[in-house]
Design a protein around this motif. Structure first.
Motif, PDB file in Angstrom:
ATOM      1  N   ASP A  62      -8.752   3.701  -2.007  1.00 46.39           N
ATOM      2  CA  ASP A  62      -8.574   4.721  -0.974  1.00 46.39           C
ATOM      3  C   ASP A  62      -8.408   4.007   0.356  1.00 46.39           C
ATOM      4  O   ASP A  62      -9.325   3.327   0.831  1.00 46.39           O
ATOM      5  N   THR A  98       0.841  -1.195   0.000  1.00 48.09           N
ATOM      6  CA  THR A  98       0.000   0.000   0.000  1.00 48.09           C
ATOM      7  C   THR A  98       0.881   1.250   0.000  1.00 48.09           C
ATOM      8  O   THR A  98       2.006   1.239   0.480  1.00 48.09           O
ATOM      9  N   GLY A  99       0.343   2.322  -0.562  1.00 53.13           N
ATOM     10  CA  GLY A  99       1.109   3.563  -0.621  1.00 53.13           C
ATOM     11  C   GLY A  99       2.418   3.404  -1.354  1.00 53.13           C
ATOM     12  O   GLY A  99       3.474   3.832  -0.878  1.00 53.13           O
ATOM     13  N   SER A 100       2.362   2.804  -2.549  1.00 50.64           N
ATOM     14  CA  SER A 100       3.611   2.392  -3.212  1.00 50.64           C
ATOM     15  C   SER A 100       3.830   3.052  -4.567  1.00 50.64           C
ATOM     16  O   SER A 100       4.546   2.514  -5.410  1.00 50.64           O
ATOM     17  N   THR A 101       3.247   4.214  -4.778  1.00 49.32           N
ATOM     18  CA  THR A 101       3.489   4.920  -6.041  1.00 49.32           C
ATOM     19  C   THR A 101       4.709   5.836  -5.966  1.00 49.32           C
ATOM     20  O   THR A 101       5.110   6.420  -6.980  1.00 49.32           O
ATOM     21  N   TYR A 122      -2.051  -2.250 -10.806  1.00 49.59           N
ATOM     22  CA  TYR A 122      -2.254  -1.032 -10.024  1.00 49.59           C
ATOM     23  C   TYR A 122      -3.683  -1.008  -9.523  1.00 49.59           C
ATOM     24  O   TYR A 122      -4.622  -1.308 -10.261  1.00 49.59           O
ATOM     25  N   ASN A 139      -0.288   0.365  -5.091  1.00 45.42           N
ATOM     26  CA  ASN A 139      -1.453   1.127  -4.620  1.00 45.42           C
ATOM     27  C   ASN A 139      -1.000   2.525  -4.239  1.00 45.42           C
ATOM     28  O   ASN A 139       0.098   2.714  -3.715  1.00 45.42           O
ATOM     29  N   GLY A 140      -1.856   3.495  -4.461  1.00 44.43           N
ATOM     30  CA  GLY A 140      -1.546   4.858  -4.047  1.00 44.43           C
ATOM     31  C   GLY A 140      -2.112   5.858  -5.028  1.00 44.43           C
ATOM     32  O   GLY A 140      -2.762   5.502  -6.021  1.00 44.43           O
ATOM     33  N   ALA A 173       1.068   2.781   3.502  1.00 48.66           N
ATOM     34  CA  ALA A 173       0.329   4.031   3.310  1.00 48.66           C
ATOM     35  C   ALA A 173       0.296   4.845   4.595  1.00 48.66           C
ATOM     36  O   ALA A 173       0.093   4.300   5.686  1.00 48.66           O
ATOM     37  N   GLY A 179       7.379   3.155  -0.201  1.00 47.29           N
ATOM     38  CA  GLY A 179       6.517   2.107  -0.749  1.00 47.29           C
ATOM     39  C   GLY A 179       6.964   1.632  -2.109  1.00 47.29           C
ATOM     40  O   GLY A 179       6.968   0.423  -2.397  1.00 47.29           O
TER      41      GLY A 179
END
Length: 274
Positions: free
Chosen positions: A77, A24-27, A73, A48-49, A105, A31
């Motif tokens: 939220d 999660t939170g990996s853009t 991807y 995700n992100g 995230a 992450g």
């Protein structure tokens, strides 16, 4: 004369080949570094992100081409439990399982307790703590059933110590460490480990922006912000690199970490050694 068939190193030396990971939170930032290390070790990954769609697609396709793995991807939220559950289910349907979960995230807000906005408190706890509960809740049964799983929560040095003006963040990260310990105990007899990585200050675009903002706010130079504000309590006086966090996460997700569970692993330049 005997012939020798040469095989690609990507196909013979990767420790996570055949595994599926969600980060999660990996853009960007930590992450993305974790996601890349897992892909480099052969795992199919779910990114995700938030971010620019074109940039996200470039990252996604680039990882696929570079490491010959499947990369999905999902823009779920992380403040919405129903979207989290749907993301985990979509990963299962598309990739066949979910073996590895990395909760990264997070958001931050800095303000004294008496002025801390209630909506910021609620948002930080939702994304930094509750989201990790929801992903683990949706993933753990499948890991137990397969007899193997890895959960890595990216906590913070603030899971171990406090700092002024960060009430929600510190509370959430302490909660993440407690959640990690419970998941470790519940997964222990099923081949599932759970650990928390606790970074100090890591050099990321977010920290770079923070340096600029604090320099403007305090009317001091950027070097002074780094030395006297951000790294004041870090004995090494250096930032960790996102790749260091990624490498540790990849090790914790690999085949040689089965006895490591329920731990908090600081990567903080000695900050929590005080």
């Amino acid at each position: 004369m005997n012939s020798v068939t040469q095989t690609s190193p990507l196909k013979t030396t990767r420790s996570l080949a055949g595994k599926v990971a969600l980060v999660t939170g990996s853009t960007s930032g930590i992450g993305l570094a974790v996601l890349e290390k897992l892909a480099a070790e052969g795992a199919d990954v779910v990114m995700n992100g938030f971010g620019d769609p074109g940039s996200i697609e470039a990252i996604r396709s680039g990882l696929e081409q570079r490491y010959s793995v499947r990369v999905r991807y999902d823009g779920a939220d992380m403040s919405k439990p129903e979207e989290i559950e749907a993301m985990v289910e979509a990963a299962r349907r598309a990739l066949g399982a979910l073996d590895i979960l990395v909760n990264n995230a997070g958001i931050q807000h800095v303000e004294p307790i008496e002025r801390f906005p209630v909506e910021k408190w609620n948002a930080i706890l939702a994304i930094n703590l509750s989201a990790a509960f929801h992903t683990i809740r949706a993933s753990l049964a499948g890991m137990k059933a397969r007899g193997w799983g890895r959960i890595v929560n990216i906590a913070s040095a603030h899971a171990l110590i406090g700092s002024p003006f960060k009430s929600a963040y510190v509370a959430a990260k302490h909660g993440v460490l407690g959640l990690t310990k419970v998941a470790a105990l519940e997964g222990a007899e099923h081949g599932v480990t759970a650990n928390a990585i606790c970074p100090g200050y890591v050099w990321t675009p977010l920290v770079e922006k923070q340096i600029e903002e604090q320099a403007a706010a305090h009317k001091i130079g950027k070097d002074q912000v780094v030395r006297e504000v951000l790294l004041k309590n870090t004995p090494t006086r250096t930032f960790a690199e996102a790749g260091e966090i990624g490498a540790l996460a990849a090790f914790l997700c690999g085949p040689h970490s089965g006895a490591i569970t329920g731990t908090a692993l600081p990567v903080d330049g000695g900050w929590t050694a005080h």
